[in-house]
Enzyme design. Sequence first.
Site, PDB file in Angstrom:
ATOM      1  N   ALA A  68       2.022   8.989   1.969  1.00  0.00           N
ATOM      2  CA  ALA A  68       2.394  10.272   1.369  1.00  0.00           C
ATOM      3  C   ALA A  68       1.211  11.208   1.585  1.00  0.00           C
ATOM      4  O   ALA A  68       0.063  10.761   1.724  1.00  0.00           O
ATOM      5  CB  ALA A  68       2.680  10.088  -0.111  1.00  0.00           C
ATOM      6  N   GLY A 113       3.114   5.297   1.428  1.00  0.00           N
ATOM      7  CA  GLY A 113       4.485   5.780   1.544  1.00  0.00           C
ATOM      8  C   GLY A 113       5.090   5.502   2.918  1.00  0.00           C
ATOM      9  O   GLY A 113       6.315   5.405   3.045  1.00  0.00           O
ATOM     10  N   GLU A 116       6.310   2.079   2.713  1.00  0.00           N
ATOM     11  CA  GLU A 116       7.490   2.092   1.836  1.00  0.00           C
ATOM     12  C   GLU A 116       8.723   2.602   2.591  1.00  0.00           C
ATOM     13  O   GLU A 116       9.832   2.101   2.386  1.00  0.00           O
ATOM     14  CB  GLU A 116       7.196   2.942   0.589  1.00  0.00           C
ATOM     15  CG  GLU A 116       6.114   2.279  -0.262  1.00  0.00           C
ATOM     16  CD  GLU A 116       5.658   3.119  -1.443  1.00  0.00           C
ATOM     17  OE1 GLU A 116       5.063   4.187  -1.203  1.00  0.00           O
ATOM     18  OE2 GLU A 116       5.896   2.713  -2.591  1.00  0.00           O
ATOM     19  N   GLU A 136      -3.134   2.743  -1.668  1.00  0.00           N
ATOM     20  CA  GLU A 136      -3.091   3.689  -2.797  1.00  0.00           C
ATOM     21  C   GLU A 136      -4.138   3.394  -3.851  1.00  0.00           C
ATOM     22  O   GLU A 136      -4.687   4.309  -4.479  1.00  0.00           O
ATOM     23  CB  GLU A 136      -1.698   3.665  -3.463  1.00  0.00           C
ATOM     24  CG  GLU A 136      -0.609   4.342  -2.665  1.00  0.00           C
ATOM     25  CD  GLU A 136       0.187   3.367  -1.806  1.00  0.00           C
ATOM     26  OE1 GLU A 136      -0.376   2.345  -1.380  1.00  0.00           O
ATOM     27  OE2 GLU A 136       1.375   3.661  -1.562  1.00  0.00           O
TER      28      GLU A 136
END
Length: 262
Positions: A68, A113, A116, A136
């Site tokens: 992300a 992300g 993911e 993260e």
Amino acid sequence: MTSEKLILKEMKNDSVALLKINRPKALNALNVEVLKELYNELQEIEKDETVKCVIITGSGEKAFVGGADIGSMKDMDTVEARKFSEFGNEVMTYIENLKIPVIAAINGYALGGGLELALSADIRIASENAKFGTPEINLGIFPGFGGTQRLPKIVGLHKAKELIFTGEIITAEDAKEANLINKVVKQEELMEVVTKMASKIASKSSIPLKLAKQVINRGYEEPIETGSLMETSSFSVCFSTEDQKEGMEAFLENRKPTFKDK
Ligand code: HXC
């Protein structure tokens, strides 16, 4: 001024669509705009009955998706972070439940992300240079696009906890060993291998393909009795299709079937 598209769509053939995340300078990092465009493209694809398999990949040689977008997250407050996580989760779940199969062609870093996103696909094929992880924890957060839920189901609780707690980045070979991905291939062969697999899938009848995906996904969460019941119901539906008759006749006549998705 026309802004550059964040998701590039290309048809590999009549029934295979390729979506390429197009922010190579930022390692294809996911911000709200990228997620929205990806969501829109997928919704369009789902409406188009001629598309039977989707490939998702990243632009450039270095990354599938580096995570992300850290710049866009840094100053978020709790409400904004919750919205971002909710929206990311919505998109990932949409991908997971897309009626047609989705293949992630992992061409480099698949972090946070980005991992993911790959976890939401049905099949993950990686190039030898790909790297995987949930870093993260090094940013003072933990996965927020479904990683805490999907990663343990794919690699097991113990390995998921190791990856999430240490933030360690692992190689494609280690990812294969951990059952995180289906296959590792040479970097220059990635798109060829993935396109071949997608075309093979797309050559089957779309009816059992869609039913099988639905039964596998839904049944995975259920006790075996419920899953078996879903299987039996959907399995028997295939016998109302022309494609089941064609598939079995072709076998008995020793020829290749011609499926019509009917
Ligand atoms: C924003 C990113 C980025 C990211 C890379 N970039 N990853 N920008 N968000 N996630 C940018 C860099 O800032 C840099 O921009 C450019 O991409 C190239 O990256 P470099 O760091 O220069 O490349 P390199 O030295 O080769 O290192 C590659 C890397 C590193 C190891 C992948 O970029 C890295 O650690 N990235 C962050 C990985 C990460 O922590 N991901 C998880 C994010 S959190 P400039 O402008 O300097 O060229 C997350 C949460 C999900 O995903 C859930 C949310 C709800």
